[in-house]
Design an enzyme around this catalytic site. Structure first.
Site, mmCIF file in Angstrom:
data_model
loop_
_atom_site.group_PDB
_atom_site.id
_atom_site.type_symbol
_atom_site.label_atom_id
_atom_site.label_comp_id
_atom_site.label_asym_id
_atom_site.label_seq_id
_atom_site.Cartn_x
_atom_site.Cartn_y
_atom_site.Cartn_z
ATOM 1 N NE ARG A 100 -2.010 1.653 3.749
ATOM 2 C CZ ARG A 100 -2.621 1.825 4.914
ATOM 3 N NH1 ARG A 100 -3.922 1.603 5.025
ATOM 4 N NH2 ARG A 100 -1.957 2.187 5.976
ATOM 5 C CB CYS A 102 -1.503 5.839 2.727
ATOM 6 S SG CYS A 102 -2.919 6.782 3.332
#
Length: 124
Positions: A100, A102
């Site tokens: 991920r 972010c």
């Protein structure tokens, strides 16, 4: 390549597809926290994170994939101070802990507080 279109995710608000499948990979466009039935956006980061996750899940379903088959997400937040609440909701959906990124951005379309896109594996 195959375009993925789901009535259970917000319609594209520009010249793009909700998702694209190529061979066994699904690439979703960023999913804003818009309820596809009402066209409304909930208030607050927790409710918006929930709706964005649901919208991603509906595209995964449409493409024959699922949260457990997501290999990468990119998450956008309008305010990094919302990260703890966003992360709490996100963790309930993406339980396989995909890779991920972010990032905080200056602004998101429609005044949203978050947006999520992903890459997932599906049966070819």
């Amino acid at each position: 390549m195959e375009a993925i279109v789901s009535e259970h995710a917000p319609a594209a608000i520009g010249p793009y597809s909700q998702g694209i499948v190529t061979e066994n990979l699904l690439f979703t466009s960023g999913q804003l926290p818009i309820d596809p039935r009402s066209g409304e956006m909930p208030q607050g980061i927790a409710a918006q994170a929930e709706q964005s996750c649901i919208n991603v899940g509906n595209l995964l379903d449409e493409a024959g994939s699922g949260y457990e088959r997501v290999v990468k997400t990119t998450c956008y937040l309008a305010d990094m101070n919302d990260f703890p609440q966003f992360n709490e909701v996100y963790a309930r959906y993406f339980t396989s802990n995909p890779a991920r990124s972010c990032v905080a951005v200056k602004e998101l379309p429609t005044g949203a507080l978050c947006e999520i896109e992903c890459i997932a594996v599906r049966d070819a």
